[in-house]
Design a protein around this motif. Structure first.
Motif, PDB file in Angstrom:
ATOM      1  N   LEU A 171       0.813  -1.222   0.000  1.00  0.00           N
ATOM      2  CA  LEU A 171       0.000   0.000   0.000  1.00  0.00           C
ATOM      3  C   LEU A 171       0.845   1.268   0.000  1.00  0.00           C
ATOM      4  N   PRO A 172       1.822   1.430   0.899  1.00  0.00           N
ATOM      5  CA  PRO A 172       2.655   2.639   0.851  1.00  0.00           C
ATOM      6  C   PRO A 172       3.440   2.740  -0.447  1.00  0.00           C
ATOM      7  N   GLY A 173       3.955   1.598  -0.932  1.00  0.00           N
ATOM      8  CA  GLY A 173       4.761   1.628  -2.147  1.00  0.00           C
ATOM      9  C   GLY A 173       3.957   2.044  -3.371  1.00  0.00           C
ATOM     10  N   VAL A 174       2.752   1.438  -3.552  1.00  0.00           N
ATOM     11  CA  VAL A 174       1.910   1.792  -4.698  1.00  0.00           C
ATOM     12  C   VAL A 174       1.408   3.225  -4.570  1.00  0.00           C
ATOM     13  N   ALA A 175       1.080   3.645  -3.339  1.00  0.00           N
ATOM     14  CA  ALA A 175       0.611   5.018  -3.140  1.00  0.00           C
ATOM     15  C   ALA A 175       1.678   6.016  -3.562  1.00  0.00           C
ATOM     16  N   ASN A 176       2.945   5.764  -3.173  1.00  0.00           N
ATOM     17  CA  ASN A 176       4.039   6.650  -3.590  1.00  0.00           C
ATOM     18  C   ASN A 176       4.233   6.597  -5.099  1.00  0.00           C
ATOM     19  N   GLY A 177       4.032   5.418  -5.685  1.00  0.00           N
ATOM     20  CA  GLY A 177       4.149   5.308  -7.142  1.00  0.00           C
ATOM     21  C   GLY A 177       3.069   6.108  -7.860  1.00  0.00           C
ATOM     22  N   MET A 178       1.834   6.067  -7.328  1.00  0.00           N
ATOM     23  CA  MET A 178       0.749   6.853  -7.925  1.00  0.00           C
ATOM     24  C   MET A 178       1.004   8.347  -7.755  1.00  0.00           C
ATOM     25  N   TRP A 179       1.540   8.736  -6.601  1.00  0.00           N
ATOM     26  CA  TRP A 179       1.877  10.144  -6.386  1.00  0.00           C
ATOM     27  C   TRP A 179       2.925  10.609  -7.401  1.00  0.00           C
ATOM     28  N   PHE A 180       3.937   9.778  -7.625  1.00  0.00           N
ATOM     29  CA  PHE A 180       4.975  10.111  -8.611  1.00  0.00           C
ATOM     30  C   PHE A 180       4.357  10.228 -10.016  1.00  0.00           C
ATOM     31  N   ALA A 181       3.439   9.312 -10.353  1.00  0.00           N
ATOM     32  CA  ALA A 181       2.801   9.348 -11.669  1.00  0.00           C
ATOM     33  C   ALA A 181       1.968  10.611 -11.839  1.00  0.00           C
ATOM     34  N   LEU A 182       1.253  11.007 -10.769  1.00  0.00           N
ATOM     35  CA  LEU A 182       0.426  12.220 -10.830  1.00  0.00           C
ATOM     36  C   LEU A 182       1.280  13.469 -10.987  1.00  0.00           C
ATOM     37  N   VAL A 183       2.388  13.554 -10.232  1.00  0.00           N
ATOM     38  CA  VAL A 183       3.285  14.709 -10.331  1.00  0.00           C
ATOM     39  C   VAL A 183       3.880  14.799 -11.725  1.00  0.00           C
ATOM     40  N   THR A 184       4.231  13.642 -12.286  1.00  0.00           N
ATOM     41  CA  THR A 184       4.792  13.628 -13.642  1.00  0.00           C
ATOM     42  C   THR A 184       3.741  14.027 -14.679  1.00  0.00           C
ATOM     43  N   LEU A 185       2.509  13.515 -14.495  1.00  0.00           N
ATOM     44  CA  LEU A 185       1.427  13.837 -15.430  1.00  0.00           C
ATOM     45  C   LEU A 185       1.148  15.331 -15.484  1.00  0.00           C
ATOM     46  N   THR A 186       1.135  15.977 -14.341  1.00  0.00           N
ATOM     47  CA  THR A 186       0.813  17.402 -14.277  1.00  0.00           C
ATOM     48  C   THR A 186       2.023  18.292 -14.521  1.00  0.00           C
ATOM     49  N   THR A 187       3.185  17.672 -14.749  1.00  0.00           N
ATOM     50  CA  THR A 187       4.454  18.401 -15.010  1.00  0.00           C
ATOM     51  C   THR A 187       4.830  19.346 -13.867  1.00  0.00           C
ATOM     52  N   GLY A 189       6.587  18.350 -11.033  1.00  0.00           N
ATOM     53  CA  GLY A 189       7.981  18.014 -10.778  1.00  0.00           C
ATOM     54  C   GLY A 189       8.496  18.436  -9.419  1.00  0.00           C
ATOM     55  N   TYR A 190       7.886  17.943  -8.334  1.00  0.00           N
ATOM     56  CA  TYR A 190       8.356  18.273  -6.985  1.00  0.00           C
ATOM     57  C   TYR A 190       9.764  17.741  -6.726  1.00  0.00           C
ATOM     58  N   GLY A 191      10.101  16.593  -7.268  1.00  0.00           N
ATOM     59  CA  GLY A 191      11.420  16.015  -7.053  1.00  0.00           C
ATOM     60  C   GLY A 191      11.544  15.207  -5.787  1.00  0.00           C
ATOM     61  N   ASP A 192      10.449  15.062  -5.014  1.00  0.00           N
ATOM     62  CA  ASP A 192      10.524  14.289  -3.768  1.00  0.00           C
ATOM     63  C   ASP A 192      10.584  12.800  -4.032  1.00  0.00           C
ATOM     64  N   LYS A 193      10.114  12.374  -5.221  1.00  0.00           N
ATOM     65  CA  LYS A 193      10.194  10.976  -5.609  1.00  0.00           C
ATOM     66  C   LYS A 193      10.804  10.916  -7.004  1.00  0.00           C
ATOM     67  N   ALA A 194      11.743   9.976  -7.198  1.00  0.00           N
ATOM     68  CA  ALA A 194      12.393   9.836  -8.501  1.00  0.00           C
ATOM     69  C   ALA A 194      12.935   8.421  -8.642  1.00  0.00           C
ATOM     70  N   ALA A 205      10.110   7.401 -18.615  1.00  0.00           N
ATOM     71  CA  ALA A 205      10.247   8.044 -19.925  1.00  0.00           C
ATOM     72  C   ALA A 205       9.028   7.777 -20.804  1.00  0.00           C
ATOM     73  N   VAL A 206       8.597   6.502 -20.794  1.00  0.00           N
ATOM     74  CA  VAL A 206       7.411   6.155 -21.594  1.00  0.00           C
ATOM     75  C   VAL A 206       6.186   6.894 -21.058  1.00  0.00           C
ATOM     76  N   TRP A 207       6.059   6.966 -19.725  1.00  0.00           N
ATOM     77  CA  TRP A 207       4.918   7.646 -19.109  1.00  0.00           C
ATOM     78  C   TRP A 207       4.910   9.137 -19.430  1.00  0.00           C
ATOM     79  N   MET A 208       6.095   9.753 -19.472  1.00  0.00           N
ATOM     80  CA  MET A 208       6.166  11.180 -19.813  1.00  0.00           C
ATOM     81  C   MET A 208       5.623  11.438 -21.221  1.00  0.00           C
ATOM     82  N   VAL A 209       6.012  10.581 -22.159  1.00  0.00           N
ATOM     83  CA  VAL A 209       5.544  10.750 -23.543  1.00  0.00           C
ATOM     84  C   VAL A 209       4.041  10.476 -23.632  1.00  0.00           C
ATOM     85  N   MET A 210       3.600   9.403 -22.967  1.00  0.00           N
ATOM     86  CA  MET A 210       2.171   9.076 -23.004  1.00  0.00           C
ATOM     87  C   MET A 210       1.324  10.163 -22.360  1.00  0.00           C
ATOM     88  N   SER A 211       1.820  10.754 -21.287  1.00  0.00           N
ATOM     89  CA  SER A 211       1.038  11.773 -20.584  1.00  0.00           C
ATOM     90  C   SER A 211       0.816  13.008 -21.434  1.00  0.00           C
TER      91      SER A 211
END
Length: 356
Positions: A171-187, A189-194, A205-211
């Motif tokens: 749960l914590p791991g997937v939640a952090n992954g979703m947070w990273f995906a949301l930050v990347t989607l909205t551009t 870029g907090y940088g707290d997760k990478a 990289a693939v997610w950035m292009v798809m977003s």
């Protein structure tokens, strides 16, 4: 002299055969609303009555007018032979033409069906309903699904070598992954997760292009809902005729509006007259009113303070004719008179006295 006399007799014979002599006046039913039919005491007037009286005068026809409760009741009376003719703004519809014992004259007036909508913005609760429409809900579900998918992939790639940012617990791991995906989607870029692994960076990289491609389609439904909410419009049949599907609409019982609403899969609220339908609309009991456009315009002109507006779209073309029985001896002389009045623009002149 004999030749002249024979011509006169022949002409008289043609006139008499066009409209057969009757021992009693025609029984002519009358139904409709202003400006086509208006009743002042026992007297009827309006566009339809003026057209009929002109036809009757041309053919030397005696008649008596009999008021009818609804168009459907008047057509039933014609079908059963209790009326010789039904006069008014009687729309010639497929359902009415399909009745074997009912026929119509040539159309004497061409119009459109009208739709009345509320003038003021709907209440806050009604406006909030746009966020529960399928467009908004599907966009939210699609967004959550995509974020969850990317979050799981990032967590699977990073949980061993980057467990500080993406814990091994699910749960914590997937939640952090979703947070990273949301930050990347909205551009943002907090940088707290990478990501630090090659696989994680590749997924990112693939997610950035798809977003870049998906963000517009994913947020389209939400943007549409917010636009409708802020503009005060309601989600439904406000913008087009197609939007009236499954909406509550008020119609006058027995009119062509009822048939149009049934064909458009709308939720029908039947009332006795146009004023009752408008009252239902102003009270918020229905989303729209369906009625003939000329009658709506006349009513709005006579009552300018009503809290309703005429929609810029219509549902169908309307043709008005007089109803009678098939093979009636009245049919041909009526058709001839209607066509003559149309060509001479007499009907247009009559209508102009009421509509303009």
């Amino acid at each position: 002299m004999k030749r002249l006399l024979s011509c006169v007799l022949a002409s008289a014979s043609l006139v008499l055969s066009a409209f057969p002599l009757r021992a009693e006046p025609l029984k002519v039913g009358v139904i409709g609303t202003a400006p086509f039919v208006m009743q002042n005491g026992d007297q009827f007037e309006g566009i339809s009555l003026d057209v009929w009286r002109a036809i009757a005068a041309e053919n030397n026809v005696q008649f008596e007018l009999v008021g009818q409760a609804t168009p459907a009741a008047g057509i039933d009376a014609v079908e059963q032979g209790r009326l010789d003719l039904l006069v008014g703004p009687i729309s010639i519809t497929p359902a009415r033409l399909a009745r074997p014992d009912v026929d119509f004259t040539q159309p004497y007036f061409f119009a459109k069906s009208g739709v009345l909508l509320p003038l003021k913005a709907p209440p806050l609760f009604r406006r909030l309903q746009v966020f529960f429409g399928w467009a908004a809900v599907s966009s939210v579900l699609a967004l959550i699904s995509v974020l969850a998918t990317v979050g799981v992939l990032i967590w699977c790639a990073e949980r061993r070598q980057n467990s500080v940012q993406f814990p091994r617990a699910v749960l914590p791991g997937v939640a952090n992954g979703m947070w990273f995906a949301l930050v990347t989607l909205t551009t943002v870029g907090y940088g707290d997760k990478a990501p630090v692994t090659r696989v994680g960076k590749g997924i990112t990289a693939v997610w950035m292009v798809m977003s870049l491609i998906a963000v517009s389609s994913i947020t389209a439904g939400l943007a549409s809902a917010f636009t409708l909410f802020l503009s005060g419009a309601s989600d439904g049949g406000i913008q087009s005729a197609e939007g009236l599907k499954e909406q509550r609409v008020a119609v006058v019982a027995g009119t062509s509006g009822e048939e149009l609403a049934r064909r458009g899969e709308m939720r029908i609220i039947a009332v006795k007259q146009l004023a009752d339908a408008i009252e239902q609309l102003e009270k918020g009991h229905v989303e729209a009113v369906i009625f003939d456009r000329p009658a709506i315009r006349y009513h709005l002109k006579a009552n300018p303070r009503l809290g309703v507006r005429l929609a810029p779209f219509s549902l169908a073309e309307e043709t008005y004719g007089f109803a009678l029985q098939p093979n009636s001896p009245l049919r041909t002389p009526l058709d001839v008179s209607v066509l003559k009045m149309q060509r001479s623009k007499e009907i247009e002149t009559i209508a102009g006295r009421y509509l303009f």
